[in-house]
Scaffold this active site. Structure first.
Site, PDB file in Angstrom:
ATOM      1  N   GLY A 327       0.832  -1.195   0.000  1.00  0.00           N
ATOM      2  CA  GLY A 327       0.000   0.000   0.000  1.00  0.00           C
ATOM      3  C   GLY A 327       0.871   1.250   0.000  1.00  0.00           C
ATOM      4  O   GLY A 327       2.019   1.246  -0.456  1.00  0.00           O
ATOM      5  N   SER A 328       0.359   2.304   0.557  1.00  0.00           N
ATOM      6  CA  SER A 328       1.072   3.586   0.515  1.00  0.00           C
ATOM      7  C   SER A 328       2.251   3.667   1.464  1.00  0.00           C
ATOM      8  O   SER A 328       2.967   4.678   1.463  1.00  0.00           O
ATOM      9  CB  SER A 328       0.097   4.724   0.803  1.00  0.00           C
ATOM     10  OG  SER A 328      -0.826   4.844  -0.247  1.00  0.00           O
ATOM     11  N   THR A 329       2.480   2.619   2.270  1.00  0.00           N
ATOM     12  CA  THR A 329       3.689   2.635   3.100  1.00  0.00           C
ATOM     13  C   THR A 329       4.952   2.577   2.247  1.00  0.00           C
ATOM     14  O   THR A 329       6.050   2.859   2.739  1.00  0.00           O
ATOM     15  CB  THR A 329       3.690   1.460   4.095  1.00  0.00           C
ATOM     16  OG1 THR A 329       3.667   0.216   3.372  1.00  0.00           O
ATOM     17  CG2 THR A 329       2.501   1.525   5.033  1.00  0.00           C
ATOM     18  N   ILE A 330       4.816   2.227   0.982  1.00  0.00           N
ATOM     19  CA  ILE A 330       5.974   2.155   0.094  1.00  0.00           C
ATOM     20  C   ILE A 330       6.389   3.535  -0.409  1.00  0.00           C
ATOM     21  O   ILE A 330       7.498   3.717  -0.950  1.00  0.00           O
ATOM     22  CB  ILE A 330       5.681   1.224  -1.107  1.00  0.00           C
ATOM     23  CG1 ILE A 330       6.978   0.645  -1.699  1.00  0.00           C
ATOM     24  CG2 ILE A 330       4.884   1.947  -2.186  1.00  0.00           C
ATOM     25  CD1 ILE A 330       7.707  -0.305  -0.798  1.00  0.00           C
TER      26      ILE A 330
END
Length: 640
Positions: A327-330
């Protein structure tokens, strides 16, 4: 009438015959005596060693002395794995005349249930060294011991033996960290040193018990004893003491581990916490857990089947083997890849109309906010988790450089020094897809990777490790569980640690951190509600990972989707920003938005570690940015 006269006797002839017979008799006697003497010489002289040993075996036997298994402690010296005294039923097959009859008598005497009878017979026939006792039943009750003592004369070769049994006081919260020991099986017998495991019936199966089996096991000893015809020991002739296994001190903090379990509150998920300064794993929680003590004594078929068939997969270690879309943790790591590649600078901006289109392609790759965020720079792209910025960034960087730079943070590989069973998840590349599917890589797949979707998969341990490296401004620390073995500390720098990551401008780290701080404390931050009242500077990034793909014009509605198809909630963070002491990754399966369902858990872990466990109050230099309107701000549930 005619009379017959007796012939005249021939004394000479008779004397000759007598002498011949006597000579033959003497020769025969001498020959037999010689053969008897030769046989006696062979037995008494030539075969002296053999028959002396056989004789000794009738009265002298060698008994193994199993070592005491090393204890396991947390970083504060709290006991996590101990050895408790117990009485076990042992069988020496070589001393049993009729094995089936003996086993039948045991079943009747102890009133064993039907499901244990077959396992009893299997253990009795398990391959062992000669005269080595086989473990039949462990942890006998007092009534069972009494029954066996009264009927001992009917059970030759069957003995009750006192041993230590492994026990885990906090079995559920430590189940996936420590693992467990279990009975040695046939496959393990073929690979272990049978001499060193003589008298030992247990071996590490998973977790720390497996990783440090050699150190925890110790070295077996022996003793020679003299016994009577009934097998009773009369005296000890010789002894070589066993060497106990080494005690193990872990980096795990038991109260922090307990907090992680309490925060997940039975929900499927994982929380990993690492000290960025040295790579020490502070918490490694996978929920649900299970009672590892069941496996030590041998779990019954019914209970094991229940664990296997449980839809929540309690035996599966999500923290190290669970592969989830990032998800957007990347996105912070994508920024580092873009900066290092020269594709963007901290001042790079884009205009977001709510979607992104590839050149000569009508398909729209949408931002989570349908009407878009307008003008977006690098720091704001993190604060509001703008997808359009990262679609554009991913397209410009390209999958080859994305794969190259993300691998420097440890994605797509096993990084920990001593975590048994760690998974590598998946960092896709052009070559990977060609080998896996024999297909070309498409530009749209690069865009999906840019927002942590598509083929990209991470484990919670990988995400926490990468967050620790990010907090260290690219300095690599290898994750580890063990601090000391036998009282000796492990070296600070571990072998095979990845190279540090460098940027052309060291100030770029600060710009990325600034955007991550705004996630929690900025006016538009997706997790600003979780940042209310922070007493230190915390940098983080939320993530919402899709479990299944939506059509281009479809909208996500959790209420209309089955619970196990809903989005996963993720969050990664480190604190304090200036002097990081903890890096955390959180995954809550099918919980929804990472901002609302995972950020608060990461905040609670950091608060506990920095403000309670490290009793120094507010860490030095950790004054957080305060947003007076943050507490009243409404959180966007769909924010990535």
């Amino acid at each position: 009438m005619r009379l017959h006269r007796n012939p005249v006797k021939d004394p000479q002839r008779e004397l000759y015959i007598y002498r011949v017979r006597m000579l033959l008799a003497v020769v025969l006697v001498v020959l037999l005596t010689g053969l008897l003497g030769a046989r006696l010489y062979y037995l008494q002289v030539v075969q002296h060693e053999v028959y002396s040993t056989r004789s000794d075996k009738n009265r002298v036997r060698v008994e193994p002395l199993p070592p005491s298994r090393g204890l396991i402690y947390d970083r504060n010296g709290e006991l996590l794995a101990e050895n408790l005294p117990t009485y076990n039923l042992m069988l020496v097959r070589e001393r049993v005349d009729n094995l089936d009859e003996t086993l039948g008598l045991l079943v009747d005497l102890l009133a064993l249930p039907e499901d244990e009878v077959e396992s009893l017979r299997a253990r009795s026939r398990q391959r062992q060294r000669s005269y080595q006792p086989a473990l039949l039943i462990n942890d006998l009750s007092e009534s069972q011991i009494a029954l066996l003592a009264v009927n001992r004369y009917r059970l030759p070769g069957v003995e009750v033996e006192a041993q230590f049994l492994r026990h885990y006081p906090d079995s559920e919260i430590m189940s996936h960290v420590l693992g467990y020991v279990g009975r040695i099986n046939t496959q393990e017998l073929e690979r272990i040193d049978s001499g060193n495991y003589a008298g030992t019936h247990y071996i590490g199966k998973t977790g720390v018990e497996l990783s440090y089996e050699d150190e925890l096991h110790g070295k077996a000893g022996i003793r020679k004893v003299e016994a009577n015809a009934r097998g009773r020991v009369l005296r000890e002739l010789e002894r070589e003491d066993s060497v106990s296994g080494k005690d193990l001190k872990l980096s795990i903090d038991k109260p922090l581990q307990q907090l992680a379990f309490d925060l997940l509150d039975g929900r499927r998920g994982a929380i990993v916490a690492i000290d960025p300064r040295n790579g020490q794993i502070l918490a490694l929680a996978s929920v649900p857990g299970f009672d590892t003590n069941q496996f030590v004594t041998g779990i019954n078929v019914k209970d094991y089947r229940a664990l296997q068939q449980d839809v929540d997969l309690p035996l599966f270690n999500r923290a190290i083997r669970g592969s989830y879309p990032a998800g957007s943790t990347i996105k912070p790591f994508m920024l580092i890849a873009g900066l290092a590649s020269g594709v963007i600078t901290p001042e790079t901006t884009i205009y977001d109309p709510g979607y992104y289109q590839l050149p000569n392609d009508d398909r729209r790759y949408r931002n989570w906010l349908r009407w878009g965020h307008g003008r977006v720079d690098m720091e704001r792209s993190l604060a509001v988790s703008n997808n359009t910025y990262y679609y554009s960034l991913a397209h410009d960087v390209g999958i080859d450089r994305i794969s190259e730079h993300l691998s420097k943070f440890g994605f797509g590989q096993r990084n920990a020094a001593d975590v048994a069973g760690e998974g590598s998840a998946l960092l896709p590349s052009r070559e990977w897809k060609r080998q896996r599917f024999n297909q070309s890589w498409y530009p749209g797949e690069t865009l999906s990777v840019g927002i942590g979707q598509g083929y990209l998969q991470v484990t919670p341990l990988q995400l926490a490790t990468a967050t620790a490296v990010l907090a260290n401004r690219g300095h690599w620390v290898k994750p580890r569980l063990a601090l000391e073995i036998g009282g000796d500390p492990l070296p600070e720098v571990l072998p095979e640690t990845l190279d540090d990551i460098t940027l052309p401008n060291d100030e770029w780290w600060d710009r990325v951190f600034s955007g991550m701080k705004k996630v929690l404390s900025g006016r538009e931050g997706t997790a600003r509600r979780s940042g209310v009242g922070l007493e230190y500077a915390m940098a983080g990034k939320s993530g919402t990972a899709q479990v299944f793909s939506l059509g281009q014009n479809e909208r996500y509605n959790a209420s209309q989707i089955r619970e196990r198809l809903r989005d996963h909630a993720l969050f990664m963070a480190f604190a304090p920003v200036d002097e990081p002491k903890i890096a955390v990754s959180v995954i809550v399966e099918n919980a929804g938005g990472g901002s609302s369902h995972a950020a608060g858990l990461a905040r609670a872990m950091s608060d506990f570690w920095l403000l309670e466990r490290n009793a120094g109050g507010q860490p030095a230099g950790s004054q957080a940015e305060k947003d007076p309107d943050a507490e009243a701000a409404a959180l966007s549930e769909g924010a990535l």
